[in-house]
Design a protein around this motif. Structure first.
Motif, PDB file in Angstrom:
ATOM      1  N   GLY A 157       8.452  -6.535  -2.450  1.00  0.00           N
ATOM      2  CA  GLY A 157       7.323  -6.511  -1.536  1.00  0.00           C
ATOM      3  C   GLY A 157       6.847  -5.135  -1.122  1.00  0.00           C
ATOM      4  N   LEU A 158       7.481  -4.095  -1.669  1.00  0.00           N
ATOM      5  CA  LEU A 158       7.034  -2.735  -1.359  1.00  0.00           C
ATOM      6  C   LEU A 158       5.800  -2.431  -2.201  1.00  0.00           C
ATOM      7  N   SER A 159       4.725  -2.021  -1.578  1.00  0.00           N
ATOM      8  CA  SER A 159       3.543  -1.709  -2.381  1.00  0.00           C
ATOM      9  C   SER A 159       3.821  -0.429  -3.162  1.00  0.00           C
ATOM     10  N   LEU A 160       3.532  -0.451  -4.445  1.00  0.00           N
ATOM     11  CA  LEU A 160       3.958   0.652  -5.307  1.00  0.00           C
ATOM     12  C   LEU A 160       3.102   0.753  -6.558  1.00  0.00           C
ATOM     13  N   THR A 161       2.451   1.899  -6.705  1.00  0.00           N
ATOM     14  CA  THR A 161       1.735   2.191  -7.940  1.00  0.00           C
ATOM     15  C   THR A 161       2.062   3.620  -8.347  1.00  0.00           C
ATOM     16  N   ALA A 162       1.574   3.997  -9.497  1.00  0.00           N
ATOM     17  CA  ALA A 162       1.800   5.364  -9.966  1.00  0.00           C
ATOM     18  C   ALA A 162       1.308   6.382  -8.929  1.00  0.00           C
ATOM     19  N   ASP A 163       0.264   6.050  -8.245  1.00  0.00           N
ATOM     20  CA  ASP A 163      -0.279   6.973  -7.244  1.00  0.00           C
ATOM     21  C   ASP A 163       0.751   7.376  -6.190  1.00  0.00           C
TER      22      ASP A 163
ATOM     23  N   GLY B 186       9.149  -4.447 -13.109  1.00  0.00           N
ATOM     24  CA  GLY B 186       9.564  -4.405 -11.708  1.00  0.00           C
ATOM     25  C   GLY B 186       8.450  -4.377 -10.685  1.00  0.00           C
ATOM     26  N   THR B 187       7.199  -4.280 -11.135  1.00  0.00           N
ATOM     27  CA  THR B 187       6.111  -4.415 -10.169  1.00  0.00           C
ATOM     28  C   THR B 187       5.152  -5.496 -10.658  1.00  0.00           C
ATOM     29  N   PHE B 188       4.471  -6.086  -9.728  1.00  0.00           N
ATOM     30  CA  PHE B 188       3.534  -7.156 -10.049  1.00  0.00           C
ATOM     31  C   PHE B 188       2.489  -7.129  -8.938  1.00  0.00           C
ATOM     32  N   ASN B 189       1.263  -7.146  -9.309  1.00  0.00           N
ATOM     33  CA  ASN B 189       0.191  -7.029  -8.316  1.00  0.00           C
ATOM     34  C   ASN B 189       0.400  -5.825  -7.397  1.00  0.00           C
ATOM     35  N   ASP B 190       0.873  -4.720  -7.993  1.00  0.00           N
ATOM     36  CA  ASP B 190       1.071  -3.461  -7.264  1.00  0.00           C
ATOM     37  C   ASP B 190       2.106  -3.542  -6.140  1.00  0.00           C
ATOM     38  N   LYS B 191       3.013  -4.479  -6.296  1.00  0.00           N
ATOM     39  CA  LYS B 191       4.138  -4.540  -5.360  1.00  0.00           C
ATOM     40  C   LYS B 191       5.433  -4.685  -6.149  1.00  0.00           C
ATOM     41  N   THR B 192       6.519  -4.221  -5.552  1.00  0.00           N
ATOM     42  CA  THR B 192       7.807  -4.418  -6.207  1.00  0.00           C
ATOM     43  C   THR B 192       8.179  -5.890  -6.159  1.00  0.00           C
ATOM     44  N   THR B 193       8.893  -6.324  -7.218  1.00  0.00           N
ATOM     45  CA  THR B 193       9.255  -7.737  -7.324  1.00  0.00           C
ATOM     46  C   THR B 193      10.681  -7.998  -6.863  1.00  0.00           C
ATOM     47  N   GLY B 194      11.463  -6.937  -6.680  1.00  0.00           N
ATOM     48  CA  GLY B 194      12.883  -7.113  -6.375  1.00  0.00           C
ATOM     49  C   GLY B 194      13.749  -6.982  -7.609  1.00  0.00           C
TER      50      GLY B 194
ATOM     51  N   LYS C 293       9.443   5.803   0.295  1.00  0.00           N
ATOM     52  CA  LYS C 293       8.549   4.751   0.803  1.00  0.00           C
ATOM     53  C   LYS C 293       9.312   3.656   1.537  1.00  0.00           C
ATOM     54  N   LEU C 294      10.547   3.424   1.093  1.00  0.00           N
ATOM     55  CA  LEU C 294      11.355   2.375   1.719  1.00  0.00           C
ATOM     56  C   LEU C 294      11.787   2.736   3.132  1.00  0.00           C
ATOM     57  N   MET C 295      11.897   4.053   3.378  1.00  0.00           N
ATOM     58  CA  MET C 295      12.472   4.482   4.658  1.00  0.00           C
ATOM     59  C   MET C 295      11.400   5.024   5.574  1.00  0.00           C
TER      60      MET C 295
ATOM     61  N   GLN D 166      23.132  -0.574   2.468  1.00  0.00           N
ATOM     62  CA  GLN D 166      24.516  -0.979   2.734  1.00  0.00           C
ATOM     63  C   GLN D 166      24.727  -1.281   4.208  1.00  0.00           C
ATOM     64  N   GLU D 167      24.043  -0.519   5.032  1.00  0.00           N
ATOM     65  CA  GLU D 167      24.218  -0.690   6.481  1.00  0.00           C
ATOM     66  C   GLU D 167      23.208  -1.699   7.039  1.00  0.00           C
ATOM     67  N   GLN D 168      22.495  -2.382   6.120  1.00  0.00           N
ATOM     68  CA  GLN D 168      21.516  -3.406   6.517  1.00  0.00           C
ATOM     69  C   GLN D 168      20.429  -2.834   7.408  1.00  0.00           C
ATOM     70  N   GLN D 169      20.091  -1.580   7.185  1.00  0.00           N
ATOM     71  CA  GLN D 169      19.019  -0.925   7.932  1.00  0.00           C
ATOM     72  C   GLN D 169      17.700  -1.005   7.172  1.00  0.00           C
ATOM     73  N   ILE D 170      17.753  -1.495   5.943  1.00  0.00           N
ATOM     74  CA  ILE D 170      16.528  -1.803   5.194  1.00  0.00           C
ATOM     75  C   ILE D 170      16.626  -3.280   4.845  1.00  0.00           C
ATOM     76  N   LYS D 171      15.550  -3.988   5.028  1.00  0.00           N
ATOM     77  CA  LYS D 171      15.537  -5.413   4.748  1.00  0.00           C
ATOM     78  C   LYS D 171      15.390  -5.668   3.235  1.00  0.00           C
ATOM     79  N   ARG D 172      15.895  -6.812   2.778  1.00  0.00           N
ATOM     80  CA  ARG D 172      15.801  -7.151   1.360  1.00  0.00           C
ATOM     81  C   ARG D 172      14.379  -7.493   0.927  1.00  0.00           C
ATOM     82  N   ILE D 173      13.571  -7.945   1.864  1.00  0.00           N
ATOM     83  CA  ILE D 173      12.146  -8.141   1.558  1.00  0.00           C
ATOM     84  C   ILE D 173      11.342  -7.292   2.532  1.00  0.00           C
ATOM     85  N   VAL D 174      10.545  -6.384   1.981  1.00  0.00           N
ATOM     86  CA  VAL D 174       9.721  -5.508   2.811  1.00  0.00           C
ATOM     87  C   VAL D 174       8.473  -6.270   3.199  1.00  0.00           C
ATOM     88  N   SER D 175       8.168  -6.282   4.465  1.00  0.00           N
ATOM     89  CA  SER D 175       6.970  -7.039   4.867  1.00  0.00           C
ATOM     90  C   SER D 175       5.788  -6.084   5.030  1.00  0.00           C
TER      91      SER D 175
END
Lengths: 331, 331, 331, 331
Positions: D31-37, D68-76, D142-144, D322-331
């Motif tokens: 769910g992380l938005s991600l493109t080459a840009d 690993g990306t689809f519609n400009d978002k990460t798929t997991g 971008k994740l943090m 590891q410390e669960q400070q980032i969620k498994r699905i980015v909203s």
């Protein structure tokens, strides 16, 4: 190597007739209330000598916590647990050292470890090592409130009447195999990954770590190979993901689907049969007829349910931590 | 995670209808002669459309080496291999997006990845990902000279006459499951460890990574649960460790014993049956009757042998490196 | 997690004032002769109270082997080693629980583990945990015949006259830092990988695992940042790879080059200074002036050489196993 | 092996003058938005030829997403990213193949990989491989959200006036080393573990994976070895854990304490100095005077900041997962 798990990680050590057996559990969240009392019921279930067909060897199996708890709670650091070996009769093993027992690891261990393995009572290969697994499993179960894990023997020697299957073996003065089923309720959707870390992959890796396991199947399992797709497919019933049937056994695409997790495990007959056997004597290089001394289970499957439950719990706790379904600090 | 192996390590990536699928092979010894030609025969075997009952989707499946070889030899560094996806028809999938297909990962993927998964053609869950495994397996096979790996379908829909089993499914306009057997000759004694890294544990972990696998058994497998010990035990015949029978399937105490390695794998019927099905539409929250479009295998087991061989080879190459049975530089 | 290593793998556990501290060593080849006597010299070196500036706490530090040896040789299975904690004075710690000691882990541990950490004597953070490392290091040293590892303090408090540096601290009634150098001879060419498993990467990971380490540099290290390439480059002298200079410290491109391995480690002053300090009391939320009770090293660097040697040996044994430079069965 | 990370895991591949270089990022939440840009700004910073003292080799360095990306978002699922190598001049390297360049990996690679390594442009050892790291680092950044990572060169050739330090090298017609500092703000308390997975351990492992790094220090670092405890200890100021000083550099007991994370990195002078050198020719077994052709950075430290930032981000994203400070699905 003798470790398993990514975030909830167990490391086993020990030998059947050595000083001790034990386990180190790393990655257990802090704050879980934990004393020996929490482990005793499952450790008691694992013991032999309680029922017909199990080994008369009796160990106290008291879990000595050597680290990782403080004020009866987990600290978040590794939990080392020890079990003393007291009730050993090693002389039974030294005598027949030169005849690698059929079905046992004697011969491969001798080759792989150059004769340096501790052969007494099966050494590191002994099912006694599962004591540590059961302890770790009890911790894992405590971590997963709302998850129910139940394993049971469903067949002995091909008989669904377990009493009869066991009596057949007693009458034949032979050891006998059995079939187990494990069911898990209360799992969240989304555990596991496609491919190498699928729920089936990690559970199967763990199940085949249990001595004497020869097959693992999920849901309909081997019977699925005989089915048509329209028979095997589980249609989804409602928005919770509940399916009308459960041929998948709770795992689709490697990922838990929220339905009951169901799998079965084939346990071979105890290799140490009371029957006379003929095999190679590696000193004389001749075939020799002998019978196995020592104290053994007639049907090792009978002691397996609590081990299978523990092994399952360890796997699931690890998957739940990975999926952030268990918190790092238990409140 | 999508990696497997300790010293010979594969990492897969890709989606069925995305840019590409591929694999990175890390830990391959240097000096192994390797070109696309070495991979093509197994890749050809994996392709659909070659035989009755397999998907008409045709991909060139040419392995593009992106790194790790130089002058047609491995360098000792990671080998990245790509396969382009050209022959995709994604519109088949978008239409029925709201009905998670029974037996497929649609529903769990949607839950686990929050709807961000690439659903087209099964995305990352697609058996198309096994293309990379087959490529890596061909490399592993080349590393293990003297080791022979052979997998074959031994049953379709419960029939040992494979033709008949398939025809039954065609007649029923349904998909169908199958049973595979894999046999490996030429293995040294001593691969694997007791417990978590037993030969059975790592092979089973890998086998359950293959889509549609529902059961794995070694040697006599589930039948062992019905046997007496005196029947199941394999007596050792001579100083090479050869056993008179091979109920163990070549693994004792988790360790290879030098006899033929034998295991069987249950493959469920292809989830994409041509038959009409009724399941939940998550938009309307109603049950809906539908039939699956797209191009699919009627019996996915038919394409599995080369995948099972590859998966087996990857595991064994890793175990042989761990046991120092493969040199770090191939001469 | 509390484990390190790929093929030679150590797992530490224990708390300073708990039941015990210890280590499990997995992956040690079979057949290595090993008794407590092999570990005692290095364990003796690690002890405090032997020289000016080290803690008066005295523990017997006798290594109890709980598994993994048989007839005084390693079996190839995990070696569990325990050390009892007898000489603890926990009351020193309970009193000042509410003032997290500056430089100590009290505050972060409290946050990370929700107050469940064993705070007595630093708990799991205590340098007492390095007892296990020293034991494992002694085993690793025995595995690598022909490899010589020597670490020593080369500066205390900025003084190359160590006696003077220590006396300065004693006079100031303060703790003090120090600098160590470790040199390894007899290494083969080819250990390590470029990137993440470079010799520097794995050694640095291990060195920063030692409490109080604040910097690691290889060869010329930080001084290299001030040099020209023509000064820093080590020209190769002969076909053995011997270089005229050794600015690289024995590692090029992450890989050992057969020259002496040289690295240095900065150790901060012991956090438990005898000096009065002012810091936060988390009960009163006020600043408070206090002085630290308990028995502590004035200069923890003085006890570090044997720990650094052990840590180095563990890393190198693992790399040598990976590179097949140590056999799986020691003859 | 060429992978790093537990839950956010990167695997690099490629050679400087081969087909391509690239990276696979596994474990990135969905769910992380991600493109080459998103990657281009950091990739642009990494490029040579932009400033005095960097290599004139110019690559487009466009990141091709292969999965690993689809519609400009990460798929997991794993994100595979490729960079094409177009601007290679391999003939520069073939000529001087028989003279292993001092300071380079030529000689060790030749020994370790038996001559099968791709030697062109340094092959897998080339800093060109860091292109992938920079791409993965941009994803990690971008994740943090809320975490700021800033690295910069603080010294060239011992001069704090960077311009002057570089000019000294240009005047001397030599390459030159440099010093970097990296500062991270916004980190939560509690990342890392004591011992092997300490923040310092994992950051140092990663930093030493960057070519040319020779030293790493945290906070006061090597200067701490010269200090008294009362000088070095950071007293806690308030209930947020803020300290009055930051000699610890934001890490105590291996765990982040919420203060600014500060560390420095020593970069050696580029091994490819324009100066004439004398070293061994392994064909003639004679010393030979030569000068290095090819296009090189005069001061590789100048290109390092963005690489250090990326490497830091990769480590921290892994620790935060590891410390669960980032969620498994980015909203």
């Amino acid at each position: 190597m003798n470790s398993f798990g990514k975030l909830f990680r167990v490391s086993i050590f020990g030998e059947s007739h050595g000083e001790s057996v034990g386990i180190v559990v790393d990655g257990c969240p802090a704050g879980l209330s934990l004393t020996a009392d929490d482990l005793l019921p499952d450790l008691e279930r694992r013991k032999g000598g309680k029922q017909k067909g199990t080994t008369p060897r009796q160990e106290a199996d008291f879990p000595f916590f050597k680290s990782g708890t403080f004020n009866d709670k987990t600290t978040g650091f590794p939990i080392a647990i020890f079990f003393e070996n007291n009730n050993t009769r090693s002389e039974d093993y030294a005598k027949q050292r030169s005849i690698p027992r059929p079905g046992h690891a004697d011969w491969v261990a001798h080759q792989k470890f150059g004769g340096h393995e501790d052969y007494r009572g099966g050494g590191h290969f002994s099912a006694r090592l599962t004591t540590g697994l059961v302890a770790a499993g009890a911790i894992a179960k405590k971590l997963m409130s709302g998850v129910g894990i139940h394993a049971e023997v469903i067949e002995i020697g091909g008989e669904k009447d377990l009493e009869k299957g066991l009596q057949n073996a007693i009458d034949a003065k032979d050891s006998v195999g059995g079939l187990l089923e494990c069911r898990v309720t209360g799992l969240p959707v989304g555990l596991g990954e496609p491919y190498f870390d699928s729920v089936e992959s990690v559970l199967a890796q763990m199940m085949f770590a249990i001595p004497a396991v020869r097959g693992v199947e999920f849901g309909t399992g081997f019977a699925a190979a005989k089915m048509f797709g329209s028979q095997h497919n589980d249609a989804i019933d409602d928005m919770t993901g509940k399916t009308r049937t459960n041929h998948a056994g709770g795992v689709v695409g490697g990922i838990s689907n929220g339905n009951e997790l169901v799998f079965r495990i084939a346990i071979k007959p105890t290799s140490s049969t009371p029957k006379e056997q003929t095999s190679l004597n590696w000193d004389t290089e001749q075939q020799e007829t002998f019978s196995i001394k020592g104290r053994h289970d007639l049907c090792v499957a009978l002691r397996a349910p609590v081990i299978v439950e523990a092994a399952t719990a360890i796997v699931l706790a690890d998957l739940m931590l990975q999926e952030q379904q268990i918190k790092r600090i238990v409140s």
